[in-house]
Scaffold this motif. Structure first.
Motif, short mmCIF file in Angstrom:
data_model
loop_
_atom_site.label_atom_id
_atom_site.label_comp_id
_atom_site.label_asym_id
_atom_site.label_seq_id
_atom_site.Cartn_x
_atom_site.Cartn_y
_atom_site.Cartn_z
N ARG A 116 35.34 41.87 43.52
CA ARG A 116 35.39 41.57 42.98
C ARG A 116 33.94 40.86 43.00
NH1 ARG A 116 40.44 41.61 44.89
NH2 ARG A 116 42.23 40.73 43.49
N LEU A 117 33.54 39.72 42.12
CA LEU A 117 32.27 39.02 41.87
C LEU A 117 32.51 38.16 41.50
CD1 LEU A 117 29.33 38.66 42.65
CD2 LEU A 117 28.91 40.39 40.54
N ILE A 118 32.85 37.18 42.06
CA ILE A 118 33.37 35.54 41.07
C ILE A 118 31.83 34.60 42.01
CG2 ILE A 118 34.54 33.71 40.84
CD1 ILE A 118 36.40 36.59 42.14
N ALA A 119 31.56 33.53 41.31
CA ALA A 119 30.70 32.51 41.50
C ALA A 119 31.59 31.68 41.02
CB ALA A 119 29.77 32.38 40.35
N PHE A 120 32.08 30.46 41.40
CA PHE A 120 32.25 29.26 41.58
C PHE A 120 31.90 28.14 42.23
CE2 PHE A 120 34.13 31.08 45.51
CZ PHE A 120 34.62 30.58 46.07
N ASN A 121 32.63 26.81 41.73
CA ASN A 121 32.66 25.79 42.35
C ASN A 121 33.37 24.72 43.11
OD1 ASN A 121 33.08 24.83 40.41
ND2 ASN A 121 31.05 23.84 39.21
N ASP A 122 33.17 23.91 43.31
CA ASP A 122 34.46 22.98 44.11
C ASP A 122 35.40 22.17 43.08
OD1 ASP A 122 33.16 23.15 46.77
OD2 ASP A 122 31.76 22.27 46.60
N THR A 137 43.50 34.41 38.20
CA THR A 137 43.26 32.76 37.50
C THR A 137 43.15 31.69 39.05
OG1 THR A 137 45.72 32.32 37.03
CG2 THR A 137 43.72 32.61 35.38
N SER A 138 43.72 32.99 40.14
CA SER A 138 44.34 32.22 41.34
C SER A 138 42.90 32.66 42.10
CB SER A 138 45.44 32.35 41.63
OG SER A 138 45.68 34.03 41.91
N ASP A 139 42.29 33.38 41.73
CA ASP A 139 41.36 34.09 42.34
C ASP A 139 40.41 33.60 43.34
OD1 ASP A 139 42.42 37.16 41.93
OD2 ASP A 139 40.35 37.46 40.92
N VAL A 140 39.85 31.85 43.13
CA VAL A 140 39.40 31.11 43.42
C VAL A 140 39.99 30.68 44.54
CG1 VAL A 140 38.06 29.37 43.24
CG2 VAL A 140 37.95 30.90 41.52
N ASP A 141 41.51 30.04 43.81
CA ASP A 141 41.62 29.40 45.12
C ASP A 141 42.33 30.44 46.21
OD1 ASP A 141 43.48 27.41 46.32
OD2 ASP A 141 45.67 28.52 45.44
N ARG A 189 25.08 24.28 44.30
CA ARG A 189 25.29 24.44 42.96
C ARG A 189 26.96 25.12 43.22
NH1 ARG A 189 23.58 19.92 41.12
NH2 ARG A 189 21.92 20.09 40.36
N GLY A 190 27.36 25.93 44.59
CA GLY A 190 28.96 26.38 44.48
C GLY A 190 28.87 27.83 45.20
N TRP A 191 29.25 28.54 45.16
CA TRP A 191 29.79 29.71 45.72
C TRP A 191 29.71 31.06 45.29
CZ3 TRP A 191 30.02 27.74 50.61
CH2 TRP A 191 30.69 26.41 50.84
N VAL A 192 29.07 32.17 45.95
CA VAL A 192 29.54 33.44 45.34
C VAL A 192 30.32 34.55 46.21
CG1 VAL A 192 28.04 36.14 44.64
CG2 VAL A 192 27.31 33.35 44.39
N TYR A 193 31.29 34.37 45.47
CA TYR A 193 32.23 35.53 46.37
C TYR A 193 32.32 37.24 46.16
CZ TYR A 193 36.27 37.54 49.04
OH TYR A 193 37.79 38.64 49.21
N ILE A 194 32.41 37.80 46.61
CA ILE A 194 32.02 39.58 46.86
C ILE A 194 33.14 40.56 47.61
CG2 ILE A 194 30.53 42.07 46.17
CD1 ILE A 194 28.53 40.03 45.71
N GLU A 195 33.78 41.02 46.73
CA GLU A 195 35.01 41.83 47.60
C GLU A 195 34.01 43.63 47.43
OE1 GLU A 195 38.36 41.94 47.26
OE2 GLU A 195 38.72 40.42 48.21
N MET A 196 34.16 44.00 48.38
CA MET A 196 33.35 45.70 48.21
C MET A 196 34.55 46.90 49.17
SD MET A 196 30.44 48.25 48.62
CE MET A 196 30.51 48.10 50.32
N ASP A 197 35.89 47.65 48.02
CA ASP A 197 36.78 48.23 49.18
C ASP A 197 35.63 49.27 49.83
OD1 ASP A 197 38.58 50.35 49.27
OD2 ASP A 197 39.27 50.37 47.01
#
Length: 578
Positions: A116-122, A137-141, A189-197
């Motif tokens: 996963r590689l997601i950028a999101f804000n509040d 769609t529930s990844d950010v939550d 401005r927000g957040w970056v979330y990364i998951e690596m297996d």
């Protein structure tokens, strides 16, 4: 040849090796066993370092991926949106998503392991790169409810890299969470979330003998869980003793090395059972060899110390003095006929060359500084003389006598000071007097249009300043601030102290200047008004102040269009000689 350093080293080394070699032949078998042990340890360490380098490289690349995404302008702009209602808002989020995908594709070492590689804000706006896992769609939550997110908020960190459960299937993953900043405003401005297996870890370790190298977390749990090759009886408690481990009658040597991120540690597990046999004999052999080698080494160390270390110490002391800017010759380092003496002679020659170079550099810098200061001086603009004399003539026609004496006196003072040059330093009191003479000549041209205020405290008037540093600033205020306004305006001069520095402010209430206009003042050294007094522009003043007082000094501007413009001169405080 007998005096050369090479000959001395060869002779001493040969004697040492010959002595140790004769004694060591008696214990050859045990000695070879020791070599085998050492080689085995070296191979184990080399394997450990190689794997550590590979894993650290991947973790570094993962962290780099997070940094690039967090500081990318397109990502920051996409995270500005509080919602996606307009076409332009949608486009900015798509550009952010493209940037994430581009960065992911550029990091080939970890691309196939990133789930996963997601950028999101509040506000819930998000952009996701296409990775191994299916985006939901529930990844950010799920991210905002995760322990990783809570830990980052609690500690106020900018970034966190740790081992945590995947927001998808709960399996252990290396997680990167970073704050997204918009540069250069430095606004989050927000957040970056990364998951690596963790398959990244197991794939790397699979290149080696199963169970010989593995990764564990801070609690001693193997990562990924269930990694093949370790015995079923293996427990995390076994790693507390990082020297030896006994399992199933076998003896294993445990060594470890930390990984850069996520609190992980790399372990090697080498079977040393066969190396432990005949330990008493090997120990005895080792003691004999160590004692023999130590004795012989001490004898030859004393000899080598007298031959080599004394001149080397003298040479080292001389080099330290050079490092501390003490450029003095030392004839003692040239004694002898070996290579160290040759180096000493070279060092003394270098010392002489440095002294010559320093003198030449100082003279060149002095000449260059004077040349640059002289080059920045400007001659009186003929237009100014013509306009002023013409004004005096009209004053004589209109008033016949009222302002002529004052204007002529002020002009005479200015011309006399210009004739003496403008590179000298004078007191601030004298500089303000010249400025008053200049304003008196301008009042002839502009009648009642100008009002000049000298608000400099008396305690600061004895500090020195380069002559004619303020006149170009006042002239700029007149022609670019007051005159375009078309009505009466005021110019004030103030001063204040700032530690070892003196600040002088020239402010007008004219039409003001935009940031582009202020930048244009410093863009070219020739930017005075064509009908002004001299060809000294604002950038010339700034450069001249920097040459005289240093790079930290100079000129700065601030302005608000339609209200004011303020020029600030920053120079070092320099008292007048009594």
């Amino acid at each position: 040849m007998p005096k050369s350093l090479k000959f001395k080293i060869i002779l001493s080394s040969a004697a040492c090796v010959l002595t140790v070699g004769v004694l060591s032949n008696v214990y050859l078998y045990s000695y070879l066993a020791g070599i085998i042990t050492e080689k085995a340890d070296n191979i184990d360490i080399l394997n450990l370092q190689t794997v550590q380098t590979r894993l650290n490289s991947g973790l570094e690349e993962l962290s780099s991926l997070g940094s690039l995404c967090a500081y990318d302008l397109d990502v920051a702009r996409g995270m500005r949106n509080e919602r996606m209602q307009t076409v332009e808002q949608t486009r900015t989020v798509l550009r952010a998503q493209n940037a994430l995908q581009r960065y992911l594709g550029a990091h080939s070492a970890v691309e196939r392991y990133v789930t996963r590689l997601i950028a999101f804000n509040d506000s819930g706006v998000r952009a996701q790169a296409v990775a191994r896992a299916f985006n939901k769609t529930s990844d950010v939550d799920r991210v905002t409810r995760s322990d990783v997110f809570k830990l980052l908020l609690k500690n106020g960190w900018q970034q966190i890299v740790m081992l945590a459960p995947s927001i998808g299937d709960g399996r252990a993953s290396v997680v990167v969470l970073r704050r997204v900043y918009e540069i250069p405003a430095a606004v989050q401005r927000g957040w970056v979330y990364i998951e690596m297996d963790c398959a990244f870890i197991s794939d790397t370790l699979s290149l080696y003998l199963p169970g010989s190298i593995f990764v564990a977390d801070e609690g001693g749990n193997v990562v990924p869980a269930g990694f093949a090759g370790l015995p079923e009886a293996f427990e995390p408690e076994d790693l507390k003793n990082e020297n030896t481990l006994t399992q199933d009658g076998r003896i294993y040597k445990i060594q470890s090395a930390p990984l850069l991120y996520a609190g992980l540690r790399l372990y090697s597990r080498a079977d040393v059972t066969f190396l432990s046999a005949d330990s008493n004999a090997i120990l005895f052999t080792t003691v004999v060899i160590v004692l023999t080698s130590l004795t012989v080494s001490l004898v030859f160390a004393v000899l080598l110390g007298n031959i080599i270390t004394k001149p080397l110490n003298r040479l080292t002391r001389q080099l330290k003095r050079l490092a501390e800017n003490e450029f003095i010759r030392d004839p003692a380092i040239e004694k002898g006929g070996d290579e160290i003496a040759d180096v000493g002679r070279t060092v003394n020659e270098m010392t002489d060359s440095i002294n010559i170079l320093l003198r030449e550099t100082e003279e060149m810098h002095y000449r260059q500084k004077n040349d640059e200061i002289a080059l920045l001086q400007s001659q009186v603009n003929p237009h100014f003389l013509y306009n002023t004399l013409d004004s005096i003539r009209w004053m004589a026609v209109i008033q016949k006598s009222a302002g002529i004496e004052k204007a002529v006196r002020s002009l005479s003072n200015l011309l006399k000071n210009l004739a003496k040059g403008v590179g000298d330093k004078i007191t601030l009191e004298e500089e303000l007097s010249l400025l008053k003479d200049y304003m008196d000549t301008q009042s002839v041209r502009f009648m009642e249009l100008l009002e000049f205020k000298d608000c400099v405290p008396a305690r600061l008037r004895d500090f020195l300043i380069v002559k004619f540093s303020l006149q170009p600033l006042v002239e700029n205020a007149i022609f670019h601030g007051i005159v375009p306004k078309g009505e009466c305006g005021g110019i004030s001069v103030e001063a204040a102290e700032d530690g070892d520095y003196l600040l002088i402010f020239v402010e007008d209430n004219g039409i003001g200047m935009s940031p582009d206009e202020i930048a244009a003042l410093f863009a070219s050294p020739q930017n005075p008004h064509p009908k002004g007094m001299a060809g000294i522009g604002v950038s010339n003043v700034d450069e001249r102040l920097k040459l005289v007082y240093g790079k930290e000094c100079g000129l700065s501007y601030e302005s608000e269009p339609g209200k004011f413009t303020r020029a600030t001169v920053r120079i070092r405080k320099e008292a007048r000689d009594v």
